[in-house]
Write an enzyme that holds these catalytic residues in place. Sequence first.
Site, short mmCIF file in Angstrom:
data_model
loop_
_atom_site.label_atom_id
_atom_site.label_comp_id
_atom_site.label_asym_id
_atom_site.label_seq_id
_atom_site.Cartn_x
_atom_site.Cartn_y
_atom_site.Cartn_z
N HIS A 96 0.79 -1.22 0.00
CA HIS A 96 0.00 0.00 0.00
C HIS A 96 0.83 1.28 0.00
CE1 HIS A 96 -3.83 -2.00 0.32
NE2 HIS A 96 -3.43 -2.69 1.36
N GLN A 134 -1.50 -13.42 5.42
CA GLN A 134 -2.46 -12.40 5.83
C GLN A 134 -3.86 -12.86 5.47
OE1 GLN A 134 -1.35 -8.30 5.95
NE2 GLN A 134 -3.15 -7.71 4.77
N GLU A 167 -7.61 -11.84 5.15
CA GLU A 167 -8.39 -10.60 5.02
C GLU A 167 -9.57 -10.75 4.07
OE1 GLU A 167 -5.72 -7.63 3.39
OE2 GLU A 167 -4.55 -9.20 2.40
N ALA A 201 -9.21 -4.46 8.78
CA ALA A 201 -9.86 -3.45 7.95
C ALA A 201 -10.42 -4.08 6.67
CB ALA A 201 -8.89 -2.33 7.61
N ASP A 202 -9.62 -4.92 6.03
CA ASP A 202 -10.09 -5.58 4.81
C ASP A 202 -11.23 -6.54 5.10
OD1 ASP A 202 -8.62 -5.01 2.16
OD2 ASP A 202 -7.00 -5.01 3.62
#
Length: 249
Positions: free
Chosen positions: A44, A145, A147, A172-173
Site C-alpha cells: 500500500h 495475511q 483478510e 480493515a479488509d
Amino acid sequence: MNPFADRLRAGDIIAATWVKTPSPIIVEVLSLTSLDCLVLDAEHAPFDRASLDLCILAARSYAKPVLVRPPTSGHEHILNALDCGADGVVLPHIRSAQEAAEAVKACHYGPGGRGYAGSSRAAGYTTKGMTKHREAAKHVVIIAQIEDVEAVEDIEAIARVDGIDALFIGRADLTVAYGAATPDDPIVVAAVEKIVAAGQAAGRVTGMFLARSCDVPLWRDRGASLFVLGSDHDFILQGAAALDKAIRG
C-alpha cells in the site's frame, strides 16, 4: 540461524510497526527504537525495487529484523523481498490452503519454488556459498495475511499448512469484505475470533493490526502474540499534533 524467527514461532510478544515511507533514513531512525521488527508495506505504499532494497539495507545495518508485505503474493514479489535480505514476508490475500502452500513453496528453494541466485544480499554477494545460503533460507518467516471471507471459511486448513509461521489478521479488509460498517461489527469480531482459535488449534502464531493500542491486552489474552500497530506516518502526525497542542496550550 534466525533469533527473530525463533522468538516469533515460540509465541513471544512481537511489537512492530508499518513503514509507509520508502526512505532508508526513516528505517534507520526506527531501527534505533526497541521495536522487535519493522514491516515495509510495499502493498500500500510506493516502494519500488530500489527503495525496498535500500530500506532493507538500512534495517540490516542496525541488525533490526525487517519483514516485507509485498504488492502481491506472487513468486516474483516474494523473491525480490527475500533476495534483498528481508527476514520474512507478510503475504496479502491468502484465501485458501492451496494458495498458502504455493506461497510457502515460493519462499523456499526447491522444485517450482524460489529461484536461486548466489549474488544477492541474502546470499552474501556470493560469499556464503550455496550450501550455507540454502540452509539459512530455510529460516525465513512466512506470514499469511487473512483478510477475505474465503480465507475465514478455509482458515482451519490454511492454519495447518506446513511452513506457515503465523496468521496475520487484516481487520480493515475483513470489515470491507463482510460489508460491515466498522471493525467492531459483531461479524468482523467473530471472524477475528475464529482465526485466532484456528491458529491456536494448529499451533500457529496469530497476529493482527489494531486501530486502538488499548485493545492489545484483550487479544493477547486470547492468544495473539504478533502486533503490527501504527506507522511512521502516524508517528509524524501524532508528534506534530502534540507539538501544536504544547505550543498553543
